[in-house]
Design an enzyme around this catalytic site. Structure first.
Site, short mmCIF file in Angstrom:
data_model
loop_
_atom_site.label_atom_id
_atom_site.label_comp_id
_atom_site.label_asym_id
_atom_site.label_seq_id
_atom_site.Cartn_x
_atom_site.Cartn_y
_atom_site.Cartn_z
N LYS A 142 0.73 -0.92 -0.08
CA LYS A 142 0.29 -0.32 -0.10
C LYS A 142 1.16 1.20 0.26
O LYS A 142 1.92 1.82 1.15
CB LYS A 142 -1.00 0.04 1.14
CG LYS A 142 -1.18 1.12 1.66
CD LYS A 142 -3.04 1.11 0.85
CE LYS A 142 -4.39 2.37 0.62
NZ LYS A 142 -5.01 2.16 0.13
N SER A 154 -3.84 7.67 3.50
CA SER A 154 -4.23 8.70 4.88
C SER A 154 -5.53 8.29 5.08
O SER A 154 -6.75 7.47 4.57
CB SER A 154 -4.49 9.97 3.18
OG SER A 154 -4.66 9.47 2.73
N ASP A 174 -5.13 0.98 5.87
CA ASP A 174 -5.11 0.09 4.94
C ASP A 174 -3.90 -1.07 5.15
O ASP A 174 -3.65 -2.26 5.28
CB ASP A 174 -5.50 0.26 3.77
CG ASP A 174 -6.42 0.94 3.72
OD1 ASP A 174 -7.49 0.90 3.93
OD2 ASP A 174 -6.31 1.32 1.96
N GLU A 191 -1.98 -2.24 -3.83
CA GLU A 191 -3.20 -1.20 -4.00
C GLU A 191 -3.30 0.19 -4.28
O GLU A 191 -2.56 0.92 -3.49
CB GLU A 191 -3.63 -1.78 -2.29
CG GLU A 191 -4.99 -0.94 -1.82
CD GLU A 191 -6.36 -1.27 -0.63
OE1 GLU A 191 -5.65 -1.83 -0.10
OE2 GLU A 191 -6.76 0.31 -0.57
N GLY A 216 -8.07 5.43 -3.26
CA GLY A 216 -9.20 6.15 -4.36
C GLY A 216 -9.00 5.79 -5.75
O GLY A 216 -9.46 4.19 -5.69
N ASN A 243 -18.01 -5.73 -5.96
CA ASN A 243 -18.13 -5.69 -4.41
C ASN A 243 -18.81 -5.10 -4.12
O ASN A 243 -19.21 -4.23 -4.45
CB ASN A 243 -16.74 -5.19 -3.81
CG ASN A 243 -16.10 -5.49 -2.75
OD1 ASN A 243 -16.77 -6.56 -1.85
ND2 ASN A 243 -16.20 -3.75 -1.91
N ARG A 244 -19.71 -5.46 -3.57
CA ARG A 244 -20.76 -4.81 -2.50
C ARG A 244 -20.15 -4.37 -1.32
O ARG A 244 -20.40 -5.18 -0.33
CB ARG A 244 -21.93 -6.50 -2.09
CG ARG A 244 -22.90 -5.64 -2.20
CD ARG A 244 -24.28 -7.10 -1.42
NE ARG A 244 -25.49 -7.01 -2.35
CZ ARG A 244 -26.25 -7.54 -2.21
NH1 ARG A 244 -26.52 -8.76 -0.99
NH2 ARG A 244 -27.45 -8.21 -3.36
N1 LIG Z 1 -17.49 -6.99 0.86
C1 LIG Z 1 -17.85 -6.69 2.03
N2 LIG Z 1 -17.14 -7.26 3.51
C2 LIG Z 1 -17.70 -6.29 4.65
N3 LIG Z 1 -17.18 -5.17 4.51
C3 LIG Z 1 -16.64 -4.62 3.50
C4 LIG Z 1 -16.20 -5.42 2.20
N4 LIG Z 1 -16.17 -4.10 0.63
C5 LIG Z 1 -16.19 -3.24 1.62
N5 LIG Z 1 -16.56 -2.77 3.25
C6 LIG Z 1 -16.16 -2.60 3.85
O1 LIG Z 1 -16.04 -0.78 3.53
C7 LIG Z 1 -15.37 -0.16 3.68
C8 LIG Z 1 -14.46 0.73 2.68
O2 LIG Z 1 -14.25 0.01 2.02
P1 LIG Z 1 -12.67 -0.27 1.57
O3 LIG Z 1 -11.42 -0.11 3.04
O4 LIG Z 1 -11.74 -1.97 1.72
O5 LIG Z 1 -11.80 0.21 0.58
P2 LIG Z 1 -11.07 0.84 -0.12
O6 LIG Z 1 -11.33 1.00 -1.89
O7 LIG Z 1 -9.77 0.26 -0.19
O8 LIG Z 1 -10.69 2.24 0.21
P3 LIG Z 1 -9.38 3.24 0.22
O9 LIG Z 1 -9.76 3.83 -1.12
O10 LIG Z 1 -9.38 3.73 1.38
O11 LIG Z 1 -8.24 2.42 0.22
C9 LIG Z 1 -14.22 -0.71 4.80
O12 LIG Z 1 -15.04 -0.29 6.31
C10 LIG Z 1 -14.67 -2.45 4.26
O13 LIG Z 1 -14.13 -3.14 5.86
MG LIG Z 2 -7.82 0.53 0.95
#
Ligand SMILES: Nc1ncnc2c1ncn2[C@@H]1O[C@H](COP(=O)(O)OP(=O)(O)OP(=O)(O)O)[C@@H](O)[C@H]1O
Ligand SMILES: [Mg+2]
Length: 221
Positions: free
Chosen positions: A37, A41, A50, A111, A114, A171-172
């Site tokens: 990563k 931030s 993360d 990763e 955004g 992804n949900r």
């Molecule tokens: N399939 C899932 N099941 C349960 N929780 C989820 C799922 N997808 C996302 N979340 C939750 O939603 C939030 C946002 O997801 P995540 O942190 O993975 O996004 P990201 O794309 O990595 O964001 P960033 O740009 O900040 O890195 C987190 O709290 C994560 O635990």
């Molecule tokens: Mg993330």
């Protein structure tokens, strides 16, 4: 370097969640996959960052500092958060950190933060990082309404830069669904030509998600 660059259509779409599921699924199969990563931030105090979530999913085989060379307090894009703090993100240092991880392991998931055009340094976006690393790109997109537009735009931006698109994962990112969900994968495939490899539910159970194996196949160990 083997692995995938993991981008998304927006922040909070589930990149870290999908990476953690892939890391756990890889370890369950005895595959040496790690995650990087480059910059993070704005995680809330008391909440895992993360890099901490990724470190946990890889059983602590790498320290958080090796996974993530740059952490910023403000919930801003890394280049902006750095500027606000009077710091600077070095593209060379980011590349070095990712390459060091890749050299110690069979494959690496990188990763973003955004989406693809998020500014990483004063000059480079995450698209520039994907180009510099030369990894195929996995696009994490929301399962629900709005995802077709965002996913197709992201695939077009990747292709415009000559990047290989490994595929899209829907992804949900919330407990509820919406009426567009059964139709979105086919529309994204029709309009982008990219494959929707998997549709993952809220609360991914790695033992039950057979499509994680299809995603892991894209890592090409
Ligand atoms: N399939 C899932 N099941 C349960 N929780 C989820 C799922 N997808 C996302 N979340 C939750 O939603 C939030 C946002 O997801 P995540 O942190 O993975 O996004 P990201 O794309 O990595 O964001 P960033 O740009 O900040 O890195 C987190 O709290 C994560 O635990
Ligand atoms: Mg993330």
């Amino acid at each position: 370097m083997r692995g995938l660059f993991v981008t998304a259509t927006d922040t909070g779409v589930g990149k870290t969640e999908v990476c953690c599921a892939l890391l756990r699924a890889a370890r369950a199969r005895g595959l040496d996959l790690v995650a990087a990563k480059p910059a993070q931030s704005g995680h809330a105090p008391g909440e895992a960052s993360d890099a901490e979530r990724l470190a946990r999913a890889m059983d602590g085989c790498e320290p958080v500092g090796a996974i993530c060379p740059y952490t910023f307090a403000a919930p801003l894009a890394p280049a902006v958060a750095a500027r606000v703090e009077g710091r600077e993100v070095s593209f060379a240092r980011v590349l070095e950190a990712v390459r060091a991880l890749a050299a110690r392991h069979a494959a690496v998931l990188v990763e973003g933060a955004g989406g693809l055009m998020t500014p990483l340094t004063a000059r480079e976006t995450y698209a520039d990082l994907a180009v510099a690393l030369g990894l195929p790109v996995l696009v994490v997109a929301r399962a629900g309404l709005g995802t077709v537009n965002h996913a197709v735009l992201t695939v077009e931006a990747l292709r415009a830069r000559g990047l290989a698109v490994a595929g899209v994962v829907l992804n949900r990112a919330g407990p509820g669904g919406d009426p567009s969900e059964p139709f979105n994968a086919a529309e994204i495939e029709r309009l982008s030509g990219a494959r929707v490899i998997a549709s993952l539910p809220w609360e991914i159970d790695i033992a039950r998600e057979s499509r994680l194996a299809d995603l892991l196949a894209e890592v090409k160990f």
